[in-house]
Design an enzyme around this catalytic site. Structure first.
Site, PDB file in Angstrom:
ATOM      1  N   CYS A 163       0.822  -1.214   0.000  1.00 45.31           N
ATOM      2  CA  CYS A 163       0.000   0.000   0.000  1.00 45.31           C
ATOM      3  C   CYS A 163       0.855   1.263   0.000  1.00 45.31           C
ATOM      4  O   CYS A 163       0.320   2.368   0.081  1.00 45.31           O
ATOM      5  CB  CYS A 163      -0.900   0.034   1.242  1.00 45.31           C
ATOM      6  SG  CYS A 163      -1.893  -1.440   1.504  1.00 45.31           S
ATOM      7  N   HIS A 200      -4.180  -4.205  -2.561  1.00 46.65           N
ATOM      8  CA  HIS A 200      -4.590  -3.789  -1.217  1.00 46.65           C
ATOM      9  C   HIS A 200      -4.645  -2.271  -1.079  1.00 46.65           C
ATOM     10  O   HIS A 200      -4.722  -1.755   0.029  1.00 46.65           O
ATOM     11  CB  HIS A 200      -3.658  -4.403  -0.175  1.00 46.65           C
ATOM     12  CG  HIS A 200      -3.709  -5.900  -0.164  1.00 46.65           C
ATOM     13  ND1 HIS A 200      -2.694  -6.687   0.333  1.00 46.65           N
ATOM     14  CD2 HIS A 200      -4.660  -6.760  -0.605  1.00 46.65           C
ATOM     15  CE1 HIS A 200      -3.018  -7.968   0.192  1.00 46.65           C
ATOM     16  NE2 HIS A 200      -4.204  -8.031  -0.369  1.00 46.65           N
ATOM     17  N   GLN A 247      12.493 -16.351   3.485  1.00 46.34           N
ATOM     18  CA  GLN A 247      11.783 -17.343   4.285  1.00 46.34           C
ATOM     19  C   GLN A 247      11.005 -18.314   3.400  1.00 46.34           C
ATOM     20  O   GLN A 247      10.830 -18.080   2.202  1.00 46.34           O
ATOM     21  CB  GLN A 247      10.810 -16.647   5.247  1.00 46.34           C
ATOM     22  CG  GLN A 247      11.488 -15.811   6.320  1.00 46.34           C
ATOM     23  CD  GLN A 247      10.475 -15.074   7.176  1.00 46.34           C
ATOM     24  OE1 GLN A 247       9.665 -14.309   6.673  1.00 46.34           O
ATOM     25  NE2 GLN A 247      10.513 -15.307   8.474  1.00 46.34           N
TER      26      GLN A 247
END
Length: 400
Positions: free
Chosen positions: A169, A187, A299
């Site tokens: 955003c 978003h 990750q």
């Protein structure tokens, strides 16, 4: 007492027996757990017998332990060694060159280099809050497009990237010079407010964060449309909401791009949210016709097993190597050339006090219109789209 039923005293007695059995089971579980934490050589004969008599509990506890370790490993950041990363980047560069329709999906990891924290990383907002640590962030108006943002813009200019689908955003794709038609900000965008009373919706790009007064299911910004006088609303899609605006979400273009893509490059996204959007993954197609997936993230992601290649590295590092491999120069970001200043609608007379956020300005020394002197350094996160994301986790804790 109904025929065939139990009396009240019998029901109470049965409930006491049930609770007693549950407590005995919990105590046995605690005993077995304590024994399993010991090394096998340190266990007594009696403890060994208890384990042998409790095979089901041992299996359950060992399964729990494996799941905990698995979750812990998934949260760890892993970096490929330099030689391995370079080899993978060469493979990625070949995929970029040969792609007929390349779509890039971006997440918070591409903006951490701009001092905008992510949520799920080791130093992410939710991770720190779960550890009971305070969270602060630099003034988001000080953030500038990163090397990754500028690289994506250059790749689009070179027609190597056809569309960008972003979860962020922060408006940095817009400010990097990427055309609005070439991106879907799923978003929302912190710099854009809209009038939904106008048809089509009328957009207002601002040079400040318009989300100061907005929250989940409460999107009015306090300003009004210059044409119809209707209330303006932000474009942010909070956790638990479904985005319904046409722009800047641009879902139609995102879905069309995904259906055309033969290659998808995911940069800095955990994909835990994006995986829930089936239209982005073409899972209705047979496996041989689905786009090849390339992931850059430190990750684990839930799409790793589907990826043709997973690169464990920081986005800026990988994109620098990729652009070198492609022989493309990365443009430098310039505030003087930031597209937001030409796109922005100025506030009308009387609206200068409608916000207290620091405004963007072409020069860092130049005060923005309507500014109230917001701090430039790190400060506790308060309100706005980013602060609301933080309260998603803080509200789970009871204050005593």
């Amino acid at each position: 007492m109904a025929a065939g039923g139990l009396s009240r005293s019998e029901r109470k007695a049965a409930e006491r027996v049930r609770r007693l059995r549950e407590e005995q089971q919990r105590e046995r579980l605690r005993q077995v757990s304590r024994i399993l934490r010991k090394a096998a050589t340190e266990r007594s004969a009696e403890e060994g017998r208890l384990l042998a008599e409790s095979e089901d509990l041992v299996t359950e506890l060992q399964g729990r332990s494996r799941r905990r370790e698995g979750l812990k490993r998934r949260q760890e950041e892993v970096c490929d060694d330099p030689e391995e990363l370079q080899r993978k980047v060469r493979e990625l560069a070949s995929a970029v060159r040969n792609a007929k329709y390349l779509v890039v999906y971006t997440g918070a990891g591409i903006s951490t280099a701009a001092s905008i924290p992510d949520y799920r990383g080791p130093n992410g907002v939710w991770t720190l809050l779960q550890k009971g640590r305070s969270v602060s962030a630099a003034d988001l108006s000080e953030a500038e497009p990163t090397l990754t943002h500028m690289s994506i813009t250059r790749l689009h200019e070179q027609k190597l990237v056809q569309h960008v689908v972003s979860q962020n955003c922060d408006g940095l794709h817009l400010r990097s010079g990427l055309p609005r038609s070439a991106m879907s900000e799923l978003h929302g965008n912190m710099y854009i407010e809209v009038c939904t009373a106008c048809t089509p919706n009328r957009e207002y790009v601002r040079v400040f964060d318009v989300t100061e007064r907005t929250a989940l299911h409460r999107h009015q910004t306090g300003r009004t449309c210059h044409k119809c006088g209707g209330q303006l609303r932000d474009t942010i899609v909070h956790f638990g909401e479904r985005g319904t605006l046409g722009q800047p979400l641009n879902w139609e273009a995102a879905t069309e791009a995904a259906s055309k893509a033969d290659t998808i490059l995911c940069l800095g996204s955990s994909l835990k949210v994006l995986k829930k959007y089936p239209h982005l993954w073409c899972m209705t197609k047979p496996p041989s016709r689905r786009p090849k997936l390339y992931i850059v993230n430190l990750q684990w992601t839930p799409k790793d097993d589907w990826a043709a290649l997973k690169l464990h590295g920081k986005c800026d590092d990988v994109m620098q190597l990729l652009m070198d491999e492609l022989g493309l120069e990365i443009p430098r970001y310039s505030r003087w050339q930031d597209p937001i200043f030409s796109l922005a609608t100025p506030l009308r007379a009387g609206e200068e006090g409608s916000h207290s956020r620091k405004s963007l300005c072409r020069s860092r020394e130049e005060p923005g219109p309507g500014d109230r002197g917001a701090p430039l350094s790190s400060a506790p996160i308060l309100g706005g789209w980013f602060g609301r994301g933080c309260t998603k986790r803080t509200k789970r804790k009871k204050v005593t």
